[in-house]
Structures are given as C-alpha cells and as structure tokens.
Design a protein around this motif. Structure first.
Motif, PDB file in Angstrom:
ATOM      1  N   GLY A 127       0.832  -1.187   0.000  1.00  0.00           N
ATOM      2  CA  GLY A 127       0.000   0.000   0.000  1.00  0.00           C
ATOM      3  C   GLY A 127       0.870   1.242   0.000  1.00  0.00           C
ATOM      4  O   GLY A 127       1.979   1.236  -0.549  1.00  0.00           O
ATOM      5  N   PRO A 128       0.429   2.318   0.646  1.00  0.00           N
ATOM      6  CA  PRO A 128       1.190   3.577   0.650  1.00  0.00           C
ATOM      7  C   PRO A 128       2.253   3.592   1.739  1.00  0.00           C
ATOM      8  O   PRO A 128       2.219   2.791   2.685  1.00  0.00           O
ATOM      9  CB  PRO A 128       0.111   4.615   0.936  1.00  0.00           C
ATOM     10  N   GLU A 129       3.204   4.517   1.601  1.00  0.00           N
ATOM     11  CA  GLU A 129       4.164   4.802   2.681  1.00  0.00           C
ATOM     12  C   GLU A 129       4.898   3.560   3.165  1.00  0.00           C
ATOM     13  O   GLU A 129       5.056   3.340   4.369  1.00  0.00           O
ATOM     14  CB  GLU A 129       3.451   5.482   3.865  1.00  0.00           C
ATOM     15  N   ASN A 130       5.353   2.704   2.236  1.00  0.00           N
ATOM     16  CA  ASN A 130       6.149   1.529   2.590  1.00  0.00           C
ATOM     17  C   ASN A 130       5.386   0.505   3.427  1.00  0.00           C
ATOM     18  O   ASN A 130       6.001  -0.329   4.099  1.00  0.00           O
ATOM     19  CB  ASN A 130       7.434   1.917   3.347  1.00  0.00           C
ATOM     20  N   VAL A 131       4.075   0.539   3.411  1.00  0.00           N
ATOM     21  CA  VAL A 131       3.294  -0.405   4.213  1.00  0.00           C
ATOM     22  C   VAL A 131       2.975  -1.635   3.378  1.00  0.00           C
ATOM     23  O   VAL A 131       2.462  -1.543   2.263  1.00  0.00           O
ATOM     24  CB  VAL A 131       2.002   0.240   4.739  1.00  0.00           C
ATOM     25  N   LEU A 132       3.287  -2.792   3.948  1.00  0.00           N
ATOM     26  CA  LEU A 132       2.974  -4.081   3.336  1.00  0.00           C
ATOM     27  C   LEU A 132       1.840  -4.723   4.119  1.00  0.00           C
ATOM     28  O   LEU A 132       1.912  -4.854   5.341  1.00  0.00           O
ATOM     29  CB  LEU A 132       4.205  -4.987   3.366  1.00  0.00           C
ATOM     30  N   HIS A 172      -2.181  -8.109   8.764  1.00  0.00           N
ATOM     31  CA  HIS A 172      -1.134  -7.314   9.398  1.00  0.00           C
ATOM     32  C   HIS A 172      -0.655  -6.246   8.422  1.00  0.00           C
ATOM     33  O   HIS A 172      -0.326  -6.554   7.268  1.00  0.00           O
ATOM     34  CB  HIS A 172       0.051  -8.187   9.808  1.00  0.00           C
ATOM     35  N   ALA A 173      -0.623  -5.000   8.873  1.00  0.00           N
ATOM     36  CA  ALA A 173      -0.015  -3.908   8.119  1.00  0.00           C
ATOM     37  C   ALA A 173       1.366  -3.667   8.717  1.00  0.00           C
ATOM     38  O   ALA A 173       1.481  -3.334   9.901  1.00  0.00           O
ATOM     39  CB  ALA A 173      -0.868  -2.649   8.212  1.00  0.00           C
ATOM     40  N   ILE A 174       2.409  -3.863   7.915  1.00  0.00           N
ATOM     41  CA  ILE A 174       3.791  -3.802   8.414  1.00  0.00           C
ATOM     42  C   ILE A 174       4.564  -2.745   7.626  1.00  0.00           C
ATOM     43  O   ILE A 174       4.600  -2.787   6.391  1.00  0.00           O
ATOM     44  CB  ILE A 174       4.481  -5.168   8.263  1.00  0.00           C
ATOM     45  N   GLU A 175       5.159  -1.814   8.345  1.00  0.00           N
ATOM     46  CA  GLU A 175       5.970  -0.803   7.674  1.00  0.00           C
ATOM     47  C   GLU A 175       7.339  -1.401   7.329  1.00  0.00           C
ATOM     48  O   GLU A 175       8.057  -1.894   8.199  1.00  0.00           O
ATOM     49  CB  GLU A 175       6.157   0.414   8.576  1.00  0.00           C
ATOM     50  N   ILE A 176       7.672  -1.372   6.044  1.00  0.00           N
ATOM     51  CA  ILE A 176       8.943  -1.902   5.557  1.00  0.00           C
ATOM     52  C   ILE A 176       9.911  -0.746   5.395  1.00  0.00           C
ATOM     53  O   ILE A 176       9.698   0.167   4.600  1.00  0.00           O
ATOM     54  CB  ILE A 176       8.752  -2.618   4.204  1.00  0.00           C
ATOM     55  N   MET A 213       3.906 -12.989  -4.029  1.00  0.00           N
ATOM     56  CA  MET A 213       5.043 -12.177  -4.469  1.00  0.00           C
ATOM     57  C   MET A 213       4.547 -10.759  -4.723  1.00  0.00           C
ATOM     58  O   MET A 213       3.445 -10.567  -5.244  1.00  0.00           O
ATOM     59  CB  MET A 213       5.616 -12.783  -5.754  1.00  0.00           C
ATOM     60  N   ALA A 214       5.335  -9.760  -4.335  1.00  0.00           N
ATOM     61  CA  ALA A 214       4.985  -8.365  -4.589  1.00  0.00           C
ATOM     62  C   ALA A 214       6.267  -7.562  -4.776  1.00  0.00           C
ATOM     63  O   ALA A 214       7.285  -7.843  -4.135  1.00  0.00           O
ATOM     64  CB  ALA A 214       4.165  -7.790  -3.441  1.00  0.00           C
ATOM     65  N   VAL A 215       6.208  -6.564  -5.639  1.00  0.00           N
ATOM     66  CA  VAL A 215       7.355  -5.699  -5.903  1.00  0.00           C
ATOM     67  C   VAL A 215       7.235  -4.442  -5.054  1.00  0.00           C
ATOM     68  O   VAL A 215       6.184  -3.773  -5.069  1.00  0.00           O
ATOM     69  CB  VAL A 215       7.439  -5.337  -7.395  1.00  0.00           C
ATOM     70  N   HIS A 216       8.293  -4.117  -4.312  1.00  0.00           N
ATOM     71  CA  HIS A 216       8.296  -2.887  -3.522  1.00  0.00           C
ATOM     72  C   HIS A 216       8.232  -1.699  -4.481  1.00  0.00           C
ATOM     73  O   HIS A 216       9.036  -1.603  -5.417  1.00  0.00           O
ATOM     74  CB  HIS A 216       9.555  -2.808  -2.663  1.00  0.00           C
ATOM     75  N   PRO A 217       7.291  -0.767  -4.300  1.00  0.00           N
ATOM     76  CA  PRO A 217       7.105   0.306  -5.284  1.00  0.00           C
ATOM     77  C   PRO A 217       8.259   1.284  -5.380  1.00  0.00           C
ATOM     78  O   PRO A 217       8.354   2.005  -6.376  1.00  0.00           O
ATOM     79  CB  PRO A 217       5.825   0.998  -4.800  1.00  0.00           C
ATOM     80  N   SER A 269      11.908   0.484  -4.112  1.00  0.00           N
ATOM     81  CA  SER A 269      13.208  -0.156  -4.318  1.00  0.00           C
ATOM     82  C   SER A 269      13.225  -1.094  -5.516  1.00  0.00           C
ATOM     83  O   SER A 269      14.285  -1.463  -6.003  1.00  0.00           O
ATOM     84  CB  SER A 269      13.618  -0.941  -3.070  1.00  0.00           C
ATOM     85  N   ARG A 270      12.055  -1.551  -5.972  1.00  0.00           N
ATOM     86  CA  ARG A 270      11.922  -2.557  -7.044  1.00  0.00           C
ATOM     87  C   ARG A 270      12.476  -3.919  -6.626  1.00  0.00           C
ATOM     88  O   ARG A 270      12.707  -4.789  -7.475  1.00  0.00           O
ATOM     89  CB  ARG A 270      12.601  -2.100  -8.338  1.00  0.00           C
ATOM     90  N   ASP A 271      12.702  -4.115  -5.324  1.00  0.00           N
ATOM     91  CA  ASP A 271      13.014  -5.454  -4.831  1.00  0.00           C
ATOM     92  C   ASP A 271      11.722  -6.275  -4.793  1.00  0.00           C
ATOM     93  O   ASP A 271      10.619  -5.727  -4.741  1.00  0.00           O
ATOM     94  CB  ASP A 271      13.632  -5.399  -3.430  1.00  0.00           C
ATOM     95  N   VAL A 272      11.882  -7.596  -4.800  1.00  0.00           N
ATOM     96  CA  VAL A 272      10.730  -8.495  -4.841  1.00  0.00           C
ATOM     97  C   VAL A 272      10.562  -9.147  -3.467  1.00  0.00           C
ATOM     98  O   VAL A 272      11.507  -9.749  -2.940  1.00  0.00           O
ATOM     99  CB  VAL A 272      10.915  -9.572  -5.925  1.00  0.00           C
ATOM    100  N   TYR A 273       9.370  -9.023  -2.902  1.00  0.00           N
ATOM    101  CA  TYR A 273       9.077  -9.605  -1.594  1.00  0.00           C
ATOM    102  C   TYR A 273       8.303 -10.904  -1.781  1.00  0.00           C
ATOM    103  O   TYR A 273       7.457 -11.019  -2.680  1.00  0.00           O
ATOM    104  CB  TYR A 273       8.301  -8.616  -0.728  1.00  0.00           C
TER     105      TYR A 273
END
Length: 372
Positions: free
Chosen positions: A49-54, A65-69, A107-111, A113-117
C-alpha cells in the motif's frame, strides 16, 4: 494475560515466527500503528500500500497485518531485470532445509526499491513457520530474510472469519484470506466468511479507522451449471475499466467475474457478472493489468491452462453467462509461456514472474510485457 506472556505462548506453540520480540509493544500511534513484533501465526497473500506499508494475510490468526517496511531506498524504474534461478532451492539452502519443505505463497514488488518480496512457509502443519523474504539484485545476497522483531505494525482481526475444521477436505479457516489488493485508499480482502453465503469480499481503509466492511458474493459457475455462494475468489484485481472501477475475480474451475465497485456495500449480498469460463479443472493463480498496443489487458496465470490474456474493453461490454458450457465468454489469447505461478508489475515494460520448470523448481525471472 500480559503481551509478553502471550507472545511467549505463541513461540512455545510453534505458532509465531522466531523473530517475535519478547517485550510488550509500544503504545498505538495516531495512525493506528505501534512498534514491536507482529504475532504472525501464518503467512500468505500480500500487497503493498502507501508509505512503505505491506499488508500480509494471516489465515490462522484470522487477521491482516499492516507492516511498515523500512530500509528500501527509491531506485529508478528502469533499474533492470531481476533473475534468480532456482530461487526455491536458494531459500531452502539459506534456511538449512530441503526444497520440498518450502512453500512460496505470494510475491509483490516494492514500489520504491523494485526489490521483490515473498511470503514463504517452511514446513507443514503444526511445524509450519512463516517468513517474509526479500529478493534483490545483489549477487552476494540475492535472498534475504526481512526481520520483524522491531517494526511499526498494526493488526486488524477479521471478526467473521470461518472456524477451523482440520477434518474438512479444505479447512475453511485457511481460505479466510485468498488474495489481497490495494486500490484507491483501501485494502481489498478476498476469501471466506462464517456467514450463510460464505464467499466474501472485504474492504479496509488504512490508516483511517481500519474497520472491515464485508460484501457476500454469488456467481454463476458455468462449468458447474449453477449459482454458487460458497466458493471463494482465488485471485482478484481492482481495476478501472472505461472510467468505471471494478473488481475482477477469478474462481477455481474457472469463472472470470466482474463486480462494479459501487455495488459492494457493507452487509450487502451481490451477484457478479460472469464474463468468461476459462476452463474446468483449473486453479487461477494470479492476475495483473498492463498496457499492450495502447489498450489495457488482463494477464491471468493458471495451474493447468496456459497463461491467458483478455482485453478489459471486452470485460466492460460482455453479457453475463447464464447457461452451462465448457468454454464460453469473452475472447482470450493463450500465451505459450509455461509454468507461470505468480505475476507482478516490475516497471512500465516488464513483469516479474515465478516460473516452474519441468522438475517443479522455481525461477524468479523478468519478462518483457511485449512477449505477452
């Protein structure tokens, strides 16, 4: 029971992660998040989602769970491909176990860093151990564990989650959350509820409030020749089609159904419009929207059938299917790229995929959208 004792109990029961902090979390902040260790009992669907939240689905706990990455730095969109051959074997080696002991769920791409989670489980049953991993372009450390001992997080319980029934052919509790998607300020949560019509689509605003709103769903299942209310959505995609927002939903065996977003009221029961039957004996695995030749398309990964492409313009104008047939509905194009298990947007021109080889081993690959 105190927070520290409760966390200790989760560890003793094997229901939490090894990264749980043994101290009470910080008080809840204005945005609903606190610092500490989310008590993950399981791990599955996820979305950024927004603001580095997964957002991560936890079926055993019946919660999101909403987790700030943190630590992911912005990188240019044209960063380049990410390729990790045999990623399941690399994960197993990192965890000191066998490849068959590893399950990659989503699988999801960090918006930024473009790393893959990746959400991953090591082991089975009561010994299942949930992990969040990051795949990177670092040749020395291509796969890394994302530690969750001291993060900002919020946990939103699902009040109408189904009860566990281990004797069932498919334990309904483990289908509480089948997919997650972020769209226009809300998390969309597909899965099952404990209500009479158990197929459900929930919405949760974040960070404001975080209350769950539930719509129960009914569809016409073409290959079964009947209306159904018990089968969960297996993969969903909120998307704007010709200026109007919809949720596209794919079900097992394999109806493709559209729901106008405006119809999904809290407490309502909604009948979807089945626009395609993609083939019996099949599990839809993932969906993404992308542009091709100036037109929006949906790409659908399947367990038994080829990767399929459908045009959203066809979805918008399609009549509802109402009679049994084995293969009907809007046009689709079969893409002869085999073994795709997960899809995620990497950048404007590329998709990152999890692809299974002939022996079942999984590769993380980057493919051009033009190939679809």
């Amino acid at each position: 029971m105190s927070s520290s004792k409760l966390l200790s109990l989760f560890v003793l029961l094997g229901l939490g992660t090894a990264t749980l902090a043994m101290t009470a979390p910080d008080p809840v902040a204005d945005d609903g998040m606190r610092r500490g260790a989310p008590a993950l009992q399981s791990i599955g669907a996820m979305t950024f989602g927004p603001e580095n939240v997964l957002f991560v689905g936890d079926n055993r706990a019946g919660a999101v769970h909403a987790i700030e990455i943190t630590g992911d730095v912005p990188r240019p969109e044209d960063l380049g491909p990410i390729e990790i051959m045999g990623i399941d074997s690399r994960i197993a080696q990192m965890l000191g176990t066998a490849r068959d002991d590893i399950t990659i769920h989503d699988m999801a791409v960090h918006p930024l860093s473009r790393d893959v989670y990746l959400t991953v489980t090591r082991g089975r049953g009561v010994n299942a151990y949930p992990l969040l991993l990051r795949a990177t372009r670092d040749a020395d450390r291509p796969v890394q564990e994302v530690r969750l001992e001291n993060v900002r997080y919020a946990t939103r319980p699902i009040a109408n989650a189904p009860q566990s029934d281990p004797s069932a052919r498919r334990d309904p509790r483990m289908f509480t959350i089948t997919d997650l998607a972020w769209f226009d300020g809300q998390v969309y949560i597909a899965g099952l509820s404990n209500e009479e019509f158990s197929s459900a689509l929930r919405r949760m605003s974040f960070p404001a409030g975080g209350e769950m709103r539930t719509t129960t769903l009914e569809i016409y299942h073409v290959s079964h020749g009947r209306n159904e209310t018990q089968a969960p959505i297996m993969t969903c995609l909120p998307v704007e089609i010709q200026g109007a927002p919809y949720v596209l939903a794919a079900y097992t065996c394999t109806p493709l159904v559209s729901f106008p977003l405006g119809s999904l009221g809290d407490g309502d029961h909604v009948f979807g419009r089945t626009v395609a039957e993609l083939g019996a004996g099949n599990q839809p695995l993932d969906m993404i929207a992308y542009q091709r030749d100036g037109q929006q398309h949906i790409l659908i990964a399947n367990s038994r059938h080829p990767l399929m492409r459908v045009a959203t313009s066809d979805v918008a104008n399609a009549p509802a299917l109402v009679s049994p047939t084995k293969d009907e509905g809007i046009p689709r194009v079969a893409i002869q790229t085999s073994g795709i298990r997960q899809l995620a947007d990497l950048d404007a021109d590329h998709v990152v995929v999890l692809q299974a080889g002939a022996d079942g081993a999984l590769d993380l690959r980057t493919l051009p959208k033009s190939s679809f």
